[in-house]
Design a protein around this motif. Structure first.
Motif, PDB file in Angstrom:
ATOM      1  N   MET A  54       0.866  -1.201   0.000  1.00 20.60           N
ATOM      2  CA  MET A  54       0.000   0.000   0.000  1.00 20.60           C
ATOM      3  C   MET A  54       0.891   1.236   0.000  1.00 20.60           C
ATOM      4  N   ALA A  78      -0.119   4.000  -1.535  1.00 22.73           N
ATOM      5  CA  ALA A  78      -0.995   5.158  -1.746  1.00 22.73           C
ATOM      6  C   ALA A  78      -1.042   6.039  -0.510  1.00 22.73           C
ATOM      7  N   LEU A  82      -5.628  -0.400   4.673  1.00 21.88           N
ATOM      8  CA  LEU A  82      -4.547  -1.313   5.058  1.00 21.88           C
ATOM      9  C   LEU A  82      -4.928  -2.148   6.284  1.00 21.88           C
ATOM     10  N   PHE A  89       3.172   1.641   3.974  1.00 25.52           N
ATOM     11  CA  PHE A  89       4.079   2.784   4.019  1.00 25.52           C
ATOM     12  C   PHE A  89       3.697   3.623   5.235  1.00 25.52           C
ATOM     13  N   LYS A  96       2.363   1.295  13.543  1.00 25.97           N
ATOM     14  CA  LYS A  96       1.509   0.958  12.395  1.00 25.97           C
ATOM     15  C   LYS A  96       1.757  -0.487  11.949  1.00 25.97           C
ATOM     16  N   LYS A 112      -1.619  -2.635  12.271  1.00 30.79           N
ATOM     17  CA  LYS A 112      -2.290  -2.970  11.005  1.00 30.79           C
ATOM     18  C   LYS A 112      -1.967  -4.397  10.553  1.00 30.79           C
TER      19      LYS A 112
END
Ligand code: CTP
Length: 404
Positions: free
Chosen positions: A274, A276, A309, A325, A339, A343
């Motif tokens: 990911m 984006a 994510l 990211f 993160k 995640k």
């Protein structure tokens, strides 16, 4: 790369035949042997002399040489070839290929070919979209033949849409990929890569966006495809273009659209990255009509977007790798590691906005990659393409570890 590979190149009657001499040059330069067979109609678009000169072999149309009676054996040619490519493949030839109507040398050779067959359609938009053409293409694919998809663009008719034959450079890539398959690190793997910003609508003409250019995600997609992966690229709005037979691009606007596209592609993805810059907030009640200036906007109420994510982290199976990211301005490592765990990621790529020359918009980047086993790796300031290579080297190591 293609040293000694024997390619049968079938040319049919389409304006796109003008691109084939360049393809022949590229193939010959790579060391391939090229035998051209062109239909009678193809001779109206490109001359046998040009083709024979470039391929260094007679360009054949008829089963017999009218002057000396020499037989151009379709059976021998079919046995000889390592790969047959029909480019351009007209609607008529696709139909004959699908039904076995062998009424010229190209088609008798095709029926005799023992090698893999690739075909690159070229025709007008409506012909390409016609149900019979679609059915013929599906039939050919069901035989195990490889479609080199036409590009969307301006067509000779003046119409715009799908039907433009793939460029010679990309057809060469597809052929090289086929012969290189055994050695490509991501062969057989499916990647989902997201890129770019999202635009969250305020009304039909205004939106909230961010500075992401999409360059990092696009570089990852291209490198992964060049290493053999099939890539689903889900991208927010960007001016970037990407052209590789292994890349399937889906354009989206908002975070919710990106979420839908990612969820759909995720089920088949071995590796998801990911990259984006997904908006964290979106207007709660976007106006359906343009808000007039006189009316004014005192404030815009926002609501959180879905965390794509995290959602994928919840769905992740044991054999899937998920990489995020993190864009941070402070407490970079701490925030990135948070993160990584929250995640449910296998690795996270930390982009620090404090690194000069790196990050949004530019061509360079400098990142640190943390994996879930406590390892980390820092790149120097490199081009985004080089950073993509470094990230994919690490992904390759992770795949091998999982499979080993
Ligand atoms: N991400 C996502 N969906 C969102 C927001 C972020 O999938 N709605 C993904 C990004 O693509 C990236 C990762 O989550 O891979 C981290 O994004 P980042 O903006 O750094 O972190 P956030 O989770 O949004 O947290 P914050 O903005 O508070 O740092």
């Amino acid at each position: 790369m293609l040293q000694g590979k024997k390619i049968l190149l079938g040319i049919t009657g389409s304006i796109a035949a003008y691109k084939v001499p360049l393809l022949i040059r590229l193939l010959i330069k790579e060391g391939a042997e090229v035998q051209v067979i062109l239909t009678e109609n193809a001779r109206d678009f490109v001359t046998p002399l040009t083709l024979a000169t470039l391929s260094k072999r007679p360009a054949l149309t008829y089963p017999f040489n009218e002057k000396d009676g020499t037989w151009n054996s379709h059976v021998d040619m079919g046995n000889w070839a390592d790969l047959m490519l029909i480019a351009p493949a007209s609607a008529a030839t696709l139909s004959k290929m699908a039904t076995g109507l062998a009424d010229n040398l190209l088609l008798t050779t095709y029926l005799s070919a023992k090698c893999p067959v690739f075909f690159a359609p070229a025709m007008d938009l409506d012909m390409y979209r016609h149900p019979t053409t679609e059915r013929n293409i599906s039939t050919l694919q069901s035989f195990g033949y490889t479609l080199i998809e036409p590009q969307v663009g301006e067509l000779a008719s003046g119409l715009c849409g799908a039907g433009r034959m793939e460029e010679p450079e990309n057809m060469l890539e597809a052929i090289k990929l086929f012969f290189r398959k055994d050695t490509l690190p991501f062969d057989g793997k499916h990647f989902l890569i997201s890129a770019g910003p999202t635009w969250e609508p305020i009304d039909p003409v205004r939106f909230i966006g961010n500075h992401s250019s999409g360059k990092m995600g696009f570089a990852l997609a291209l490198k992964a495809a060049q290493r053999g992966a099939k890539v689903s690229l889900v991208t927010g709005p960007t001016h970037l273009t990407i052209d590789h037979p292994n890349i399937m691009r889906t354009d989206v606007l908002s975070a919710s659209e990106m979420n839908l596209a990612c969820q759909e592609a995720f089920a088949n993805a071995d590796v998801t990255i990911m990259a984006a810059a997904v908006a964290d907030f979106t207007p709660s009640a976007p106006s359906q009509v343009k808000i007039k200036k006189e009316k004014g906007i005192e404030s815009i109420q926002l609501k959180p977007t879905v965390d794509i994510l995290s959602g994928l982290g919840g769905l992740k199976k044991r054999d899937q790798l998920l990489i995020g990211f993190a864009l941070e301005t402070d407490h970079e490592t701490e925030n990135a590691l948070k993160k990584l765990h929250n995640k449910n990621l296998d690795a996270i790529v930390l982009n620090s906005l404090n690194d000069e020359g790196a990050g949004f918009g530019g061509d360079n980047n400098k990142v640190t990659i943390f994996d879930r086993n406590g390892n980390h790796f820092e790149t120097g300031l490199l081009s985004k393409s080089e950073v993509a290579s470094e990230i994919l080297d690490i992904v390759f190591g992770m795949i091998n570890k999982e499979e080993g």
